[in-house]
Design a protein around this motif. Structure first.
Motif, PDB file in Angstrom:
ATOM      1  N   THR A  47      72.686  15.264  -8.011  1.00  0.00           N
ATOM      2  CA  THR A  47      72.483  15.124  -6.430  1.00  0.00           C
ATOM      3  C   THR A  47      71.818  16.153  -6.191  1.00  0.00           C
ATOM      4  N   TRP A  48      71.048  15.758  -4.983  1.00  0.00           N
ATOM      5  CA  TRP A  48      70.451  16.660  -4.169  1.00  0.00           C
ATOM      6  C   TRP A  48      70.701  16.411  -2.664  1.00  0.00           C
ATOM      7  N   ARG A  49      71.414  17.393  -2.110  1.00  0.00           N
ATOM      8  CA  ARG A  49      72.123  17.215  -0.692  1.00  0.00           C
ATOM      9  C   ARG A  49      70.738  17.323   0.058  1.00  0.00           C
ATOM     10  N   ARG A  50      69.988  16.280   0.221  1.00  0.00           N
ATOM     11  CA  ARG A  50      68.877  16.183   1.302  1.00  0.00           C
ATOM     12  C   ARG A  50      68.764  14.914   1.629  1.00  0.00           C
ATOM     13  N   ALA A  51      68.627  14.647   3.106  1.00  0.00           N
ATOM     14  CA  ALA A  51      68.451  13.110   3.514  1.00  0.00           C
ATOM     15  C   ALA A  51      67.396  12.651   2.897  1.00  0.00           C
ATOM     16  N   SER A  67      72.354  10.605   3.298  1.00  0.00           N
ATOM     17  CA  SER A  67      72.601  11.900   3.668  1.00  0.00           C
ATOM     18  C   SER A  67      72.285  12.906   2.395  1.00  0.00           C
ATOM     19  N   ALA A  68      72.406  12.194   1.357  1.00  0.00           N
ATOM     20  CA  ALA A  68      72.071  13.065  -0.032  1.00  0.00           C
ATOM     21  C   ALA A  68      71.499  11.971  -0.881  1.00  0.00           C
ATOM     22  N   LEU A  69      70.863  12.361  -1.944  1.00  0.00           N
ATOM     23  CA  LEU A  69      70.300  11.484  -3.044  1.00  0.00           C
ATOM     24  C   LEU A  69      70.917  11.770  -4.349  1.00  0.00           C
ATOM     25  N   THR A  70      71.498  10.787  -4.950  1.00  0.00           N
ATOM     26  CA  THR A  70      72.450  10.759  -6.024  1.00  0.00           C
ATOM     27  C   THR A  70      71.538   9.789  -7.175  1.00  0.00           C
ATOM     28  N   LEU A  71      71.102  10.690  -8.271  1.00  0.00           N
ATOM     29  CA  LEU A  71      70.242   9.902  -9.404  1.00  0.00           C
ATOM     30  C   LEU A  71      71.221   9.840 -10.460  1.00  0.00           C
ATOM     31  N   THR A  72      71.402   8.895 -10.988  1.00  0.00           N
ATOM     32  CA  THR A  72      72.111   8.528 -12.299  1.00  0.00           C
ATOM     33  C   THR A  72      71.060   7.927 -13.398  1.00  0.00           C
ATOM     34  N   PHE A  73      71.100   8.843 -14.465  1.00  0.00           N
ATOM     35  CA  PHE A  73      70.249   8.672 -15.599  1.00  0.00           C
ATOM     36  C   PHE A  73      70.914   7.940 -16.861  1.00  0.00           C
ATOM     37  N   GLY A  74      70.271   7.261 -17.637  1.00  0.00           N
ATOM     38  CA  GLY A  74      71.014   6.857 -18.705  1.00  0.00           C
ATOM     39  C   GLY A  74      70.731   7.639 -20.109  1.00  0.00           C
ATOM     40  N   ASP A  75      70.569   6.881 -21.141  1.00  0.00           N
ATOM     41  CA  ASP A  75      70.367   7.672 -22.225  1.00  0.00           C
ATOM     42  C   ASP A  75      68.922   8.369 -22.265  1.00  0.00           C
ATOM     43  N   LEU A  76      68.942   9.692 -22.221  1.00  0.00           N
ATOM     44  CA  LEU A  76      67.405  10.543 -22.335  1.00  0.00           C
ATOM     45  C   LEU A  76      67.189  10.934 -23.640  1.00  0.00           C
ATOM     46  N   THR A  77      67.927  10.732 -24.680  1.00  0.00           N
ATOM     47  CA  THR A  77      67.886  11.373 -25.964  1.00  0.00           C
ATOM     48  C   THR A  77      66.506  11.005 -26.594  1.00  0.00           C
ATOM     49  N   ALA A  78      65.778   9.855 -26.008  1.00  0.00           N
ATOM     50  CA  ALA A  78      64.723   9.169 -26.801  1.00  0.00           C
ATOM     51  C   ALA A  78      63.550   9.668 -26.000  1.00  0.00           C
ATOM     52  N   THR A  79      63.785  10.435 -24.816  1.00  0.00           N
ATOM     53  CA  THR A  79      62.500  10.931 -24.000  1.00  0.00           C
ATOM     54  C   THR A  79      61.796  12.090 -24.699  1.00  0.00           C
ATOM     55  N   ALA A  80      62.210  12.695 -25.769  1.00  0.00           N
ATOM     56  CA  ALA A  80      61.708  13.790 -26.340  1.00  0.00           C
ATOM     57  C   ALA A  80      61.523  14.993 -25.510  1.00  0.00           C
ATOM     58  N   GLY A  81      62.313  15.142 -24.737  1.00  0.00           N
ATOM     59  CA  GLY A  81      62.119  16.299 -23.565  1.00  0.00           C
ATOM     60  C   GLY A  81      61.138  15.693 -22.235  1.00  0.00           C
ATOM     61  N   ALA A  82      60.566  14.928 -22.341  1.00  0.00           N
ATOM     62  CA  ALA A  82      59.374  14.661 -21.465  1.00  0.00           C
ATOM     63  C   ALA A  82      60.131  14.253 -19.859  1.00  0.00           C
ATOM     64  N   THR A  83      59.112  14.790 -18.955  1.00  0.00           N
ATOM     65  CA  THR A  83      59.606  14.822 -17.623  1.00  0.00           C
ATOM     66  C   THR A  83      59.731  13.575 -17.017  1.00  0.00           C
ATOM     67  N   GLN A  84      61.068  13.239 -16.474  1.00  0.00           N
ATOM     68  CA  GLN A  84      60.877  12.059 -15.447  1.00  0.00           C
ATOM     69  C   GLN A  84      60.781  12.319 -14.135  1.00  0.00           C
ATOM     70  N   ARG A  85      59.898  11.509 -13.683  1.00  0.00           N
ATOM     71  CA  ARG A  85      59.491  11.816 -12.098  1.00  0.00           C
ATOM     72  C   ARG A  85      59.808  10.599 -11.289  1.00  0.00           C
ATOM     73  N   ILE A  86      60.385  11.138 -10.301  1.00  0.00           N
ATOM     74  CA  ILE A  86      61.088  10.123  -9.033  1.00  0.00           C
ATOM     75  C   ILE A  86      60.473  10.580  -7.922  1.00  0.00           C
ATOM     76  N   THR A  87      59.867   9.596  -6.926  1.00  0.00           N
ATOM     77  CA  THR A  87      59.055   9.864  -5.770  1.00  0.00           C
ATOM     78  C   THR A  87      60.113   9.151  -4.884  1.00  0.00           C
ATOM     79  N   VAL A  88      60.350   9.926  -3.900  1.00  0.00           N
ATOM     80  CA  VAL A  88      61.097   9.460  -2.841  1.00  0.00           C
ATOM     81  C   VAL A  88      60.356   9.732  -1.108  1.00  0.00           C
ATOM     82  N   THR A  89      61.136   9.092  -0.322  1.00  0.00           N
ATOM     83  CA  THR A  89      60.648   9.436   1.045  1.00  0.00           C
ATOM     84  C   THR A  89      61.594  10.305   1.667  1.00  0.00           C
TER      85      THR A  89
END
Length: 805
Positions: A759-763, A781-803
């Motif tokens: 959760t990022w408390r930013r509009a 008023s805030a952004l809440t991101l829910t991620f699923g299973d990340l075990t297969a991402t091998a530590g790679a960055t997940q990038r999300i772009t927002v307005t």
């Protein structure tokens, strides 16, 4: 004037005018495909397209002739040796370390014969076509065969000498002197190769037959097929390359994130990776256009890796020591006092040449782009110009000279940006005027590698060592006898216990791995947040270390530092190698400190420090830091059993935080400003609002830089830091941009999260892009991101772009 030694000239000398070099007439009658391949290999190992009468080639050829004359004068075939200083008869094969030396001498004996053969075949050596030299080479080949390298011998010592080193040199000589060898001689030599390198050597992609080693074995099999006219052997070599090409998810090979690992646990882009790249380039070129061309579609992975895996670790001609394993300890040799000291630049230059060669088989766009990169690296290497490299082979030198002289090629500037390599616990950061690299260790990547008596004191190179270089300054920082003279307990960026460690502590071949999972970070490609849960090698030391890589600064935090070794614990802010003279001025809070050696002082409440000609350091809120000038003696033999015993002296300026003996919950915070002037360093220290440390505890570490719109947090455990709340351990990096958008970079360094809520408390008005790993995104008023299973991402960055709202 001597005419240029062109490609046509080489092919003619090898296949059409052999009589002119005293090689006999056999080649002119041999017109099958194997003769074509032999001619092509001659070109590849002798070089093409250069004028032997012009520099830098003329002096190199003359030196080759002088070396050959010296070798010829000292060759003395005797039982157990071909040269008196290279005894290969092992009196006690059960003693592994000694056997390695004896087998290595056998290997080197073949290498010397190869040197003689090149002096015989190359123009401008003063020995070109000399029949006496030719006969001596033949005598040497027969002696080594009869005495040690034959089908009836059981190998001892280092497997590499028998399966790669010796047969590669032997087969090169067989190609160069093919027409002077009798059928019986060839049959004997090839039987020896078949004995030590049977087809079964590549039957399984495992053990010593993976990665760069597999490529080397394939080179042996391919040349054995070419010399012995065996289509089956050449086909086997080609097919055995295929397991090297695909991406891997563990063990040796190339990873999708650009990592390259050898010996299962060692980042090796700059050493074994160089061998792999060079070997593939040679084999692709050799077999191109033949019945055995490498057509496996996965070869594109290798082409992609030039910019994805190798280029990030090349900087102005050098290859970063962070990915060179135990090769960093190979400086001056005890057995060859005339040898040039090896360093990061001399390891980098062959990679540049390999990229040029590999480009010949890549697409036109790739080839053009790579030549531009190589031209830039070559031109900018002021510390050790590649065209003056005394170690670089003539074919490699000719390739680099060809690029340098090609007016159609425009030099490409060093890029800016950040790259994370979670699969080998490494990171690189590039900004205008400087570059940095970070070395860490985890349960997959070793603290360091030792083996064969090499790199005996590299213990702490994986404990958060932070390297950095300037574009027009400090490019020799780790090149100028750094490794034999630096205090191995005070490597820059590391937190270590002063507990005394034995040489080669932890075991050979990267055997020792820390039992930690949280090592990695997140990046948007320009900036990054990186963290390391550190456990000391053979130590009770534990710490949480974070680095936030920004535009002109690296913010470094440490917390939760504890240890019960009964020794002091230190974090080394900096340890600059100031060379033999050590003249750099040192300023603390505006006061210039003494330039004498030795000198030390405890800097209480220091807010900033500056090393003239290098960069600045800021301590938010003030810190107690110890400063030290010392002249340190060392020799390569102290870190490498085969190294020179010559004592070297270098002067160092060291800044470190002394956490005391057996600290319980120590911490530190400092900013590194590479290349900054004293005035800019002072200004950054005075700007107390530039950086806010949001957290620096055993649970979380985070910072925000409002002027950059940057926030970075390493959540060692779930919790709340500033405007961010994470349900579980993770790494988060946010950049808010002037256009009203933001990039949120998230990763699971532990590779253990089956779900994660952030959760990022930013509009936030909307989510404009998100990877499949994001299962839901709530805005407002805030952004809440829910991620699923990340075990297969091998530590790679997940990038999300927002307005932004």
């Amino acid at each position: 004037m001597t005419t240029p030694w062109s490609r046509r000239g080489f092919l003619t000398a090898s296949a059409g005018t052999a009589v002119a070099l005293g090689l006999g007439t056999r080649a002119s009658a041999d017109s099958d495909e194997f003769a074509t391949l032999r001619a092509k290999w001659r070109t590849l190992i002798l070089g093409e397209g250069f004028d032997p009468a012009a520099e830098p080639f003329a002096s190199r050829l003359a030196d080759l002739g002088a070396t050959a004359r010296g070798l010829l004068a000292t060759m003395a075939p005797a039982t157990g040796s071909l040269w008196p200083d290279l005894v290969y008869a092992d009196p006690d094969p059960d003693t592994d370390q000694e056997s390695y030396g004896y087998s290595g001498n056998m290997n080197t004996s073949y290498t010397r014969l190869n040197t003689l053969a090149q002096a015989y075949c190359r123009p401008g050596t003063g020995l070109t076509g000399d029949t006496g030299l030719r006969d001596a080479i033949l005598t040497g080949l027969d002696h080594l065969h009869d005495d040690v390298y034959n089908a009836g011998r059981t190998r001892y010592g280092n497997w590499y000498s028998w399966q790669i080193g010796a047969p590669q040199a032997l087969l090169d000589v067989c190609v160069l002197l093919y027409d002077a060898l009798s059928a019986a001689q060839l049959a004997n030599y090839l039987a020896a190769v078949d004995h030590f390198v049977p087809d079964s050597a590549v039957a399984s992609y495992s053990g010593t037959s993976t990665g760069a080693n597999r490529v080397d074995l394939c080179r042996v099999l391919a040349l054995r097929g070419v010399v012995g006219a065996s289509a089956a052997k050449v086909a086997l070599a080609r097919d055995a390359l295929s397991p090297v090409l695909p991406y891997v998810t563990s063990g040796d090979g190339l990873y999708t994130d650009g990592s390259f690992v050898q010996h299962t646990t060692v980042p090796y882009t700059g050493s074994y990776g160089s061998v792999l790249l060079g070997g593939l380039g040679l084999l692709f070129a050799l077999l191109a256009g033949s019945s055995w061309a490498v057509t496996d579609p996965n070869r594109q992975i290798v082409f992609d890796a030039v910019e994805h895996a190798w280029a990030p670790f090349l900087y102005n001609g050098l290859v970063m020591d962070a990915v060179s394993g135990r090769a960093i300890s190979r400086g001056l040799s005890a057995s060859d006092p005339k040898q040039v000291q090896q360093d990061d630049h001399l390891r980098g230059h062959p990679i540049l040449a390999s990229i040029v060669l590999l480009g010949q088989g890549a697409s036109a766009a790739e080839n053009a782009r790579w030549r531009g990169l190589v031209k830039g690296w070559t031109q900018r290497d002021y510390y050790s110009p590649p065209l003056n490299d005394p170690v670089l082979g003539l074919p490699q030198l000719a390739r680099l000279k060809g690029v340098q002289d090609d007016t159609s090629v425009t030099a490409v500037a060093e890029p800016t940006g950040h790259r994370l390599f979670p699969s080998m616990a490494r990171a690189t950061h590039r900004r205008p005027g400087w570059a940095a690299a970070l070395s860490m260790a985890d349960r997959r990547i070793t603290y360091y590698e030792t083996g064969n008596g090499e790199n005996l004191r590299g213990w702490h190179t994986g404990s958060g060592m932070l390297y950095w270089w300037g574009d027009t300054f400090a490019n020799g920082q780790y090149s100028d006898a750094f490794w034999p003279t630096v205090d191995p307990y005070r490597l820059p960026g590391t937190t270590v216990s002063r507990k005394v460690l034995a040489d080669a502590a932890g075991g050979d071949w990267g055997a020792s791995l820390p039992d930690v999972n949280w090592v990695g970070g997140a990046t948007d490609g320009e900036r990054a947040a990186v963290g390391q849960y550190l456990k000391g090698l053979q130590s009770t030391l534990m710490a949480k270390k974070s680095w936030f890589f920004l535009d002109d600064t690296v913010v470094c935090l440490g917390a939760g530092i504890k240890c019960t070794d009964g020794t002091a614990v230190e974090t080394t802010v900096e340890n600059r190698n100031l060379g033999p003279t050590g003249g750099a001025p040192f300023t603390v809070d505006g006061t210039v400190k003494p330039a004498a050696y030795p000198w030390s002082e405890t800097l209480t409440g220091a807010k900033w420090a500056h090393i003239g000609g290098h960069g600045g350091y800021v301590f938010p809120g003030g810190a107690t830091v110890r400063a030290l000038r010392e002249a340190r003696d060392g020799s390569w033999s102290t870190i490498n059993k085969g190294g020179s015993t010559t004592v070297l002296n270098r002067k160092y300026l060291t800044l470190y935080v002394d956490h005391g003996t057996d600290p319980v919950n120590a911490s530190y915070a400092y900013l590194l400003l590479p290349g900054a002037t004293a005035a800019r360093t002072q200004a950054r220290a005075a700007d107390t609002g530039w950086l806010t440390v949001l957290a620096n505890t055993d649970s979380q570490q985070g910072v925000t830089v409002p002027s950059l719109g940057f926030t970075g947090v390493n959540f060692w455990f779930g919790g709340t830091v500033g405007t961010l709340t994470a349900s579980d351990p993770c790494c988060v990096m946010i950049t808010e941009k002037a256009d009203g958008t933001a990039v949120i970079a998230v990763s699971d360094p532990m590779r253990m999260r089956t779900s994660l809520t952030l959760t990022w408390r930013r509009a936030i008005a909307s989510v404009t892009s998100a990877p499949a790993s994001v299962t839901s995104a709530a805005t407002g008023s805030a952004l809440t991101l829910t991620f699923g299973d990340l075990t297969a991402t091998a530590g790679a960055t997940q990038r999300i772009t927002v307005t932004l709202g």
